[in-house]
Design a protein around this motif. Structure first.
Motif: not given
Lengths: 505, 505
Positions: B161, B163, B181-184, B194, B199, B241, B244, B248, B263
């Motif tokens: 992902c 961040v 924060y944008q989590v993709t 989020h 987190f 990041q 995460m 992941c 997610l």
């Protein structure tokens, strides 16, 4: 020996210190502050005949009095020499090499042995009277160069010499040891051997003879402790080489009899005779200006002379500050590069290698590529540590040496310039002196002419200094940067190799 | 909320602390050191029914007693959560970023909230009894890999992902501000927003659920001061990041329901429901081992399990030391590179420029080439100073970040390994327990089987750790060395250019 010259212009003198006459010796008691009249300055041995206000006549020590005006008085630089039987201990001066410590030892060549007397105008003006009495061996010519102004007459062939091959010698059946350096002039290509004390003798002779006109930089530090250690010998040799090259490059110095004597050696008798002759040379101190001839150059006016003098003064002072600044910074950088910085690279290297050996203990298959690469990277940083520590010797060293040399050279300038400033002041008083009948109008013209000659000499010397400076700084900066480039390139190469050992998965 | 599970195997318990019964509450007074018999463990609310040696029966607080043997007792990690209405102040933990300070904050994830209870063997053995009672959502499989031994079943598609895009948000009409924060995820490519506290909520859930089997590294430091400053936000984002990505990459974590919930975001209702469900998840703590299945792998014998455990323990401890060492050294190097070293290069640069401007004032013709070159060299060293100061951000930073991450991760291992060691000890006692009639021979077989499963799980986890470590260190070393090479090459280039400006005469 101590040579003293005096020349009568006026008879008034001030008493500097109390002096009690010894009975039966024709001496005269004098008191501090008293004004006395000189009746005979040709007594010799440090004595002068004088008359006090009560009409009493007797001998007084010449260094107890100061000539009020018009009385010319020269103290030629004194040095005590036991001919060839110098004691080894005379160079036992507490000092240690290296930049940190040597900073205290200012260049100031003339500061030794009655230097301040030199700058007195009286000493300068003697050249007016003595000029044509002197037995002139060599005349140093100042020419006008189209580009830069007055320059010394340079020889067609640039003298140089190689200082090499230090060898331990001994005398008194091995009781006394010394190091002898081989000096080979490019002219004769015949090597002569000299000990440090011979270099020092030469330095003292050059200082005595040319110090008023030409800054004579000090020799590398005298040092006794560790003087037989290889590192020290190498350093001293390098610095003697630098000093000799500088002397060789100077047209006035390199053509002087004493310098030529040093570079040649026929036999012991010839050498001793030459030494004695040099020590008896009377064309020393400000007398040297009598041997300088500004060829075909018009007399300068006072304002011009003064301006040149001030300009040089400002410049040398500013450069002295700049050079000292660079030395301080360089010294700090040296310390960092040889101390904490390589230690840090070493620790980084060790940390990588340590991690590598930890990884090896994982028992995980397929670890070898990483651990080998990590070990290699660690070793690379250890190599870099060593390179960092050794680098200053390859580049910073020469930058420091050159600046150190210039610091010494610049330290001589205040005295050299001081002689000129004093002359200017005296020329300014010339009209008054003529009006008071103390000098003739013709004397005044001679004084101006002399001041003009001194100014041309100073200008020639400054131009010599400038051209050498430009050459030296270009060369040392090139050398420094070239080594720096190599250093960083080598680090990059090593790291590139270390990088290539890591695998992308 | 605090969940407690207990399972009767034997009825003996030791009293840890004095407890005075409150009259009329069915409570039983007990004294420290007393042995009591558990009569009913299903009371709930932190109470247990027990009988003392005098035959008196009553309720005692469960945390005042320790089950002597055979009694299984689980403390599931407690955390007080006010659902969605967390106060902003809860993350007001005094801490500041940067390597120097964060070193104190050990990774030790499980150290928080009754971690030590976890490592009690009693908690471990519960898995024996509870295993098949649990509502198993997911079974995590351990396979045998030919090369490295037991490994997790990895998904075909590696989740990751991004961040990014931190944005300031506010609520309560602007009274409270926060950063979102944008989590993709790379799977859906649909960004979700989020805040740090989300987190943190995820971290706590993962720690609660998987902490016994999988080291869950801490989140980047909590910090309030300066948390709206760009530099801080960027650093936190980078670390989130990293965290995460690590989550992941883990096949067990990334496939867990709670992680998938984080997610994805359909709507507020769905999110809240998911959160509540996750918080009520009972397959947490050592229970997680009940969801792990070593597929087709033979049961390990005790000695083998123990050896593996000790090996991992030694390795993680050694690596922890190695990583901390590297961090200390890196931190010092960072300080030097951003502090005294560039200052020194700057001073060298200034000294060259200063000398250049002094030279310019010489009034000597033909000075310009040297002074221009000197100025350029000076400026080059000033540029190098800046490069040196900025370099750590380009290389050392990532090396430090990676090692910092690993420090956190390694800090979790002692607890994870501790759970296994405790299990081994208990299995060693199994024969005695059988002999004493406290467990059945069948229980003993189950215990051995469970210990074997735990060992496979630990091995799979270690292999996951090792393969990630090899990947991470290869990558970070490559990145570090690549940047170092560029850095030294650029310096060499700059110096080469500076060198070219000096002229040989």
């Amino acid at each position: 020996m101590c040579f003293t010259y005096a020349c009568l212009v006026s008879t008034q003198a001030q008493v500097l210190y109390d002096f009690a006459a010894e009975p039966g010796n024709n001496e005269l008691s004098i008191r501090e502050g008293e004004t006395i009249t000189i009746t005979n300055q040709n007594i010799g041995g440090g004595w002068i005949e004088a008359k006090n206000s009560r009409g009493e006549v007797g001998l007084v020590p010449e260094d107890y009095i100061e000539v009020s005006n018009g009385y010319i008085y020269i103290y030629i630089y004194c040095m005590y020499i036991q001919d060839d039987e110098w004691d080894e201990e005379w160079d036992d001066v507490k000092s240690s090499g290296g930049y940190a410590e040597s900073e205290a030892g200012e260049g100031g060549a003339i500061n030794r042995g009655g230097a301040h007397d030199w700058t007195y105008i009286q000493e300068v003006l003697i050249t007016i009277s003595f000029l044509y009495d002197v037995d002139v061996y060599t005349v140093y010519t100042v020419f006008q160069s189209g580009e830069v102004g007055p320059v010394w007459a340079y020889p067609d062939y640039q003298l140089d010499c190689v200082v090499a091959d230090p060898k331990k010698g001994s005398k008194l059946y091995g009781l006394k040891s010394y190091i002898e350096y081989q000096v080979t002039p490019t002219t004769t290509n015949k090597p002569v051997n000299h000990r440090y004390k011979h270099f020092d003798w030469l330095y003292e002779r050059l200082l005595e003879k040319f110090g008023s006109a030409i800054p004579i930089p000090c020799l590398p530090d005298k040092q006794v402790a560790g003087r037989f250690e290889d590192e020290f010998i190498k350093m001293r040799m390098e610095r003697l080489q630098g000093w000799m090259t500088r002397m060789c490059r100077h047209p006035v110095i390199s053509s002087s009899e004493v310098f030529q004597l040093f570079l040649s050696y026929k036999d012991e008798k010839d050498w001793k005779m030459g030494k004695r002759k040099a020590e008896k040379d009377e064309t020393v101190g400000v007398m040297v200006f009598s041997t300088i001839e500004p060829e075909g150059l018009p007399d300068l006016d006072l304002i011009e002379v003064e301006q040149k003098c001030d300009q040089f003064n400002r410049f040398t002072r500013a450069m002295d500050d700049g050079v000292k600044d660079l030395l301080t910074i360089g010294n700090e950088h040296w310390k960092r590069c040889t101390g904490p910085l390589p230690k840090e690279y070493q620790r980084i290297g060790k940390a990588f290698q340590n991690l590598s050996s930890v990884f090896t203990s994982s028992g995980y298959e397929g670890e070898a590529a990483l651990t080998d690469a990590l070990t290699a990277a660690g070793k690379t940083y250890e190599e870099i540590a060593q390179m960092v520590a050794e680098q200053p010797k390859k580049d910073l060293h020469f930058l420091m040496e050159t600046n150190n040399e210039y610091k010494g050279l610049l330290g001589c300038f205040p005295d050299t310039v001081g002689v000129h400033k004093a002359a200017i002041e005296k020329v300014k008083e010339a009209d008054k002196l003529v009006a008071a009948g103390k000098i003739t109008p013709s004397d005044k013209t001679t004084m101006s002419k002399r001041a003009s000659t001194m100014s041309y000499s100073l200008q020639a010397e400054m131009n010599h200094f400038h051209s050498n400076r430009i050459y030296d700084y270009n060369r040392v900066m090139q050398q420094y940067l070239e080594q720096q480039v190599k250093f960083y390139e080598m680090i990059a190469d090593k790291l590139r190799h270390a990088h290539s050992q890591f695998t992308t998965m």
